[in-house]
Design a protein around this motif. Structure first.
Motif, PDB file in Angstrom:
ATOM      1  N   LYS A 215     -13.526  53.018  10.865  1.00  0.00           N
ATOM      2  CA  LYS A 215     -14.418  53.958  11.532  1.00  0.00           C
ATOM      3  C   LYS A 215     -15.706  54.008  10.725  1.00  0.00           C
ATOM      4  CE  LYS A 215     -14.066  58.867  12.566  1.00  0.00           C
ATOM      5  NZ  LYS A 215     -14.440  59.084  13.936  1.00  0.00           N
ATOM      6  N   TYR A 216     -16.857  53.989  11.410  1.00  0.00           N
ATOM      7  CA  TYR A 216     -18.141  54.080  10.707  1.00  0.00           C
ATOM      8  C   TYR A 216     -18.089  55.318   9.811  1.00  0.00           C
ATOM      9  CZ  TYR A 216     -23.169  54.472   9.977  1.00  0.00           C
ATOM     10  OH  TYR A 216     -24.412  54.586   9.418  1.00  0.00           O
ATOM     11  N   LYS A 218     -20.130  57.169   8.015  1.00  0.00           N
ATOM     12  CA  LYS A 218     -21.190  58.147   7.724  1.00  0.00           C
ATOM     13  C   LYS A 218     -21.472  59.026   8.925  1.00  0.00           C
ATOM     14  CE  LYS A 218     -22.660  54.717   4.565  1.00  0.00           C
ATOM     15  NZ  LYS A 218     -23.557  53.666   4.186  1.00  0.00           N
ATOM     16  N   GLU A 219     -22.243  60.069   8.688  1.00  0.00           N
ATOM     17  CA  GLU A 219     -22.639  60.976   9.767  1.00  0.00           C
ATOM     18  C   GLU A 219     -23.576  60.222  10.722  1.00  0.00           C
ATOM     19  OE1 GLU A 219     -22.794  64.533  11.782  1.00  0.00           O
ATOM     20  OE2 GLU A 219     -21.670  64.298   9.909  1.00  0.00           O
ATOM     21  N   ILE A 220     -23.267  60.238  12.014  1.00  0.00           N
ATOM     22  CA  ILE A 220     -24.105  59.528  12.997  1.00  0.00           C
ATOM     23  C   ILE A 220     -25.167  60.503  13.505  1.00  0.00           C
ATOM     24  CG2 ILE A 220     -24.098  58.297  15.214  1.00  0.00           C
ATOM     25  CD1 ILE A 220     -21.023  57.890  14.731  1.00  0.00           C
ATOM     26  N   HIS A 221     -26.399  60.043  13.570  1.00  0.00           N
ATOM     27  CA  HIS A 221     -27.498  60.904  14.041  1.00  0.00           C
ATOM     28  C   HIS A 221     -27.210  61.396  15.466  1.00  0.00           C
ATOM     29  CE1 HIS A 221     -31.547  62.090  15.310  1.00  0.00           C
ATOM     30  NE2 HIS A 221     -31.794  62.251  14.025  1.00  0.00           N
ATOM     31  N   LYS A 222     -27.681  62.610  15.749  1.00  0.00           N
ATOM     32  CA  LYS A 222     -27.373  63.205  17.068  1.00  0.00           C
ATOM     33  C   LYS A 222     -27.904  62.368  18.242  1.00  0.00           C
ATOM     34  CE  LYS A 222     -31.143  66.702  17.172  1.00  0.00           C
ATOM     35  NZ  LYS A 222     -32.171  65.768  16.827  1.00  0.00           N
ATOM     36  N   LYS A 225     -25.133  60.442  19.721  1.00  0.00           N
ATOM     37  CA  LYS A 225     -23.949  61.142  20.213  1.00  0.00           C
ATOM     38  C   LYS A 225     -23.897  60.990  21.732  1.00  0.00           C
ATOM     39  CE  LYS A 225     -22.290  62.822  16.462  1.00  0.00           C
ATOM     40  NZ  LYS A 225     -20.973  62.525  15.949  1.00  0.00           N
ATOM     41  N   GLN A 275     -28.146  56.550  11.016  1.00  0.00           N
ATOM     42  CA  GLN A 275     -28.231  57.833  10.307  1.00  0.00           C
ATOM     43  C   GLN A 275     -29.563  58.534  10.530  1.00  0.00           C
ATOM     44  OE1 GLN A 275     -26.344  57.477   6.181  1.00  0.00           O
ATOM     45  NE2 GLN A 275     -26.450  55.361   6.878  1.00  0.00           N
TER      46      GLN A 275
END
Ligand code: DP6
Length: 380
Positions: A215-216, A218-222, A225, A275
């Motif tokens: 699973k990637y 890091k936090e994915i930029h909104k 989403k 990101q």
């Protein structure tokens, strides 16, 4: 990071359940940085990353029924303690029903898959398997079902492993499912988790591996989403050149080395973009990856073209629409003529209007599939 021996089945529990019945719903995926080129045993020549899809999925049940091995096949060797060893490397009997009908066409691919994985899941040779499977998308849509299909088989088998050995962790379960799925079809390794999966060793991801998808991390930029993928079905026929043949043509390919380096670089850039949410840079990489994939096909020996005139018409129309409206719509392609149109959630109304009014005329019978980024496989 796990290595291949970590995926050997270690439990000495010989109390195998008499029966097992597991159902998984597994998604398809669309690569942003493409996997094209592999070496034995199903290892990618470059890392790839994909959006896990939602609406395009496979629903598969495997019923495992224990065979009476000593009566049927071990009659001449009734030595209990050798049951496991004797049956390692034996073929596993199975039937496959696809969309409600017994299907022998898929048998060779599944047999090859089972033969490849049996070393890691030797307990399956104690069972007869009845597989029932269906896709949410029409089989003749030109959408590859190998990713969702093989990840579903891998997950059902992992459910049986978990029953035999409940101590395995969820993390191990997912990694081994991806590892097994990869041995069936490379891109299937990316169809276990959501929303983005990296498969193949890449320096930016410590945990990444050629053996399985992760699973990637890091936090994915909104902006990314709920990203949309509307698939325009330009050509629903069977591909003239299979992915496996295409991958193999990368062996002698004059540009292979540069291509593999480029994929590493593109994944490095995309990692930053995912990101920081820079949609224009996202588009530049994703479209370049799609066209590079097809450029590799067109410059291999023998060369081939999977795009159709309508594929190019759609691309031209997307570029024109983007120039006029400053939309963040873009396209990607897999190994076929269909076009995946990617766009952010907040543009869905405008882009849907554009697709319906301007692009459906390029689709076979006007058919298309509205999909979006999904959360991964689910056990039912
Ligand atoms: C163009 O996973 O279908 O879709 O490993 O031989 O089963 P095999 O190939 P497959 O290849 C998919 C290639 C691609 C790009 C991608 O999904 O990364």
């Amino acid at each position: 990071m796990l290595t291949a021996p970590d995926f050997r089945f270690k439990n000495s529990n010989t109390n195998l359940p008499e029966k097992g019945n597991y159902t998984w719903k597994t998604p398809s995926n669309i690569a942003l940085v493409k996997y094209w080129g592999k070496r034995e045993p199903q290892l990618p020549e470059n890392p790839s990353i994909s959006f896990t899809l939602d609406a395009c999925f496979t629903l598969t049940t495997i019923v495992f029924s224990k065979r009476d091995l000593r009566l049927s096949e071990l009659s001449s060797k009734p030595d209990k303690k050798s049951i496991k060893q004797v049956h390692v490397n034996k073929s596993v009997p199975f039937e496959i029903y696809f969309e409600g009908v017994k299907n022998d066409e898929f048998k060779p691919k599944i047999k090859k898959f089972l033969d490849r994985i049996i070393h890691y899941v030797p307990f399956i040779s104690n069972y007869t398997l009845v597989i029932t499977s269906r896709n949410s998308f029409p089989h003749s849509s030109g959408i590859a079902s190998s990713a969702s299909g093989l990840s579903a088989l891998a997950l059902c088998i992992m459910s049986l492993e978990k029953e035999i050995n409940p101590a395995i962790t969820d993390a191990y379960f997912n990694k081994k499912a991806s590892f097994l799925a990869r041995l069936g079809s490379g891109s299937a390794s990316r169809s276990i988790e959501g929303e983005l999966v990296v498969w193949g060793k890449h320096e930016a991801f410590n945990e990444s591996s050629d053996l399985y998808g992760i699973k990637y991390p890091k936090e994915i930029h909104k902006n990314f989403k709920n990203y949309h993928d509307t698939i325009l079905l330009v050509d629903k026929g069977e591909k003239q050149v299979s992915s496996t043949v295409g991958h193999n043509l990368m062996y002698q390919h004059p540009f292979a080395k540069q291509r593999f380096t480029q994929a590493h670089e593109n994944l490095s850039k995309l990692n930053i973009i995912l990101q920081n949410g820079n949609l224009k840079e996202f588009i530049a990489i994703v479209e370049s990856e799609a066209l590079t994939l097809h450029a590799m096909m067109m410059s291999s020996n023998p060369y081939f073209i999977l795009m159709k005139p309508n594929t190019l018409e759609i691309i031209r129309k997307i570029w024109a629409f983007r120039a006029q409206t400053n939309s963040n719509i873009c396209f990607t392609l897999d190994a076929g003529a269909n076009v995946h149109i990617l766009f952010p959630e907040k543009e869905k109304k405008a882009v849907n209007n554009f697709i319906v009014s301007k692009l459906l005329l390029y689709c076979q019978k006007g058919d298309y599939i509205c999909d979006r980024v999904g959360l991964g496989a689910k056990q039912l």
